[in-house]
Design a protein around this motif. Structure first.
Motif, short mmCIF file in Angstrom:
data_model
loop_
_atom_site.label_atom_id
_atom_site.label_comp_id
_atom_site.label_asym_id
_atom_site.label_seq_id
_atom_site.Cartn_x
_atom_site.Cartn_y
_atom_site.Cartn_z
N THR A 192 45.69 37.34 78.80
CA THR A 192 45.68 35.97 78.30
C THR A 192 46.98 35.27 78.65
O THR A 192 48.05 35.87 78.54
CB THR A 192 45.52 35.94 76.76
OG1 THR A 192 44.35 36.67 76.40
CG2 THR A 192 45.40 34.51 76.23
N LYS A 239 48.65 31.53 77.60
CA LYS A 239 48.51 30.29 76.82
C LYS A 239 49.73 29.42 77.08
O LYS A 239 50.74 29.54 76.40
CB LYS A 239 48.40 30.61 75.33
CG LYS A 239 47.17 31.40 74.95
CD LYS A 239 47.15 31.67 73.46
CE LYS A 239 45.99 32.57 73.08
NZ LYS A 239 46.03 32.94 71.66
N ASN A 260 57.09 26.64 76.43
CA ASN A 260 56.92 28.09 76.49
C ASN A 260 55.48 28.47 76.80
O ASN A 260 54.56 27.68 76.59
CB ASN A 260 57.32 28.73 75.15
CG ASN A 260 58.81 28.61 74.90
OD1 ASN A 260 59.61 28.75 75.82
ND2 ASN A 260 59.18 28.36 73.66
N THR A 261 55.32 29.70 77.27
CA THR A 261 54.00 30.24 77.57
C THR A 261 53.87 31.58 76.87
O THR A 261 54.77 32.41 76.94
CB THR A 261 53.81 30.42 79.09
OG1 THR A 261 53.90 29.13 79.71
CG2 THR A 261 52.47 31.04 79.42
N GLU A 262 52.74 31.78 76.18
CA GLU A 262 52.46 33.06 75.53
C GLU A 262 51.69 33.93 76.51
O GLU A 262 50.70 33.49 77.09
CB GLU A 262 51.63 32.84 74.27
CG GLU A 262 51.34 34.12 73.51
CD GLU A 262 50.52 33.86 72.27
OE1 GLU A 262 51.10 33.46 71.25
OE2 GLU A 262 49.29 34.05 72.34
N ILE A 290 49.81 37.70 76.98
CA ILE A 290 49.30 38.91 76.33
C ILE A 290 48.99 39.93 77.42
O ILE A 290 48.22 39.66 78.33
CB ILE A 290 48.04 38.64 75.49
CG1 ILE A 290 48.36 37.60 74.40
CG2 ILE A 290 47.52 39.94 74.87
CD1 ILE A 290 47.18 37.20 73.55
N VAL A 297 52.29 40.98 72.96
CA VAL A 297 52.41 39.53 73.12
C VAL A 297 53.87 39.18 73.33
O VAL A 297 54.74 39.67 72.61
CB VAL A 297 51.87 38.79 71.88
CG1 VAL A 297 51.98 37.28 72.05
CG2 VAL A 297 50.42 39.19 71.60
N SER A 298 54.13 38.33 74.29
CA SER A 298 55.48 37.82 74.50
C SER A 298 55.42 36.32 74.73
O SER A 298 54.40 35.78 75.15
CB SER A 298 56.17 38.52 75.68
OG SER A 298 55.49 38.23 76.88
N VAL A 299 56.54 35.67 74.44
CA VAL A 299 56.68 34.24 74.70
C VAL A 299 57.85 34.07 75.65
O VAL A 299 58.97 34.49 75.35
CB VAL A 299 56.90 33.46 73.40
CG1 VAL A 299 57.12 31.98 73.70
CG2 VAL A 299 55.73 33.64 72.45
N LYS A 322 57.87 28.43 80.25
CA LYS A 322 56.79 28.06 81.18
C LYS A 322 57.26 28.25 82.62
O LYS A 322 56.52 28.76 83.46
CB LYS A 322 56.39 26.61 80.92
CG LYS A 322 55.22 26.12 81.72
CD LYS A 322 54.86 24.71 81.31
CE LYS A 322 53.68 24.20 82.10
NZ LYS A 322 53.28 22.84 81.70
#
Length: 69
Positions: A15, A17, A22-24, A26, A36-38, A41
């Motif tokens: 995933t 997002k 920022n972009t998450e 998975i 999960v990391s952030v 972008k």
């Protein structure tokens, strides 16, 4: 790729997002666990992350970074 971090986990991007800044991300590890990391972008774009692509979760202290070959 050589890093000083000892916790490097290879997985598959499942995933992405993107947000305004920022972009998450998975990652799914072998066995089904997900991390999960952030990240920024810009970093996600520079790494060329895409769903289905292999990537690494690099864990050092309280930070999680992503890396690609």
């Amino acid at each position: 790729m050589k890093l000083s971090a000892r916790n490097i986990l290879k997985g598959k991007v499942v995933t992405i997002k993107p947000g305004a800044i920022n972009t998450e991300i998975i990652l799914e590890l072998p066995g089904g666990a997900q991390i999960v990391s952030v990240i920024t972008k810009e970093s996600a774009e520079n790494l060329g992350l895409a769903v289905g692509k292999s990537a690494y979760a690099v864990i050092k202290a309280s930070n999680v970074m992503n890396g690609v070959d």
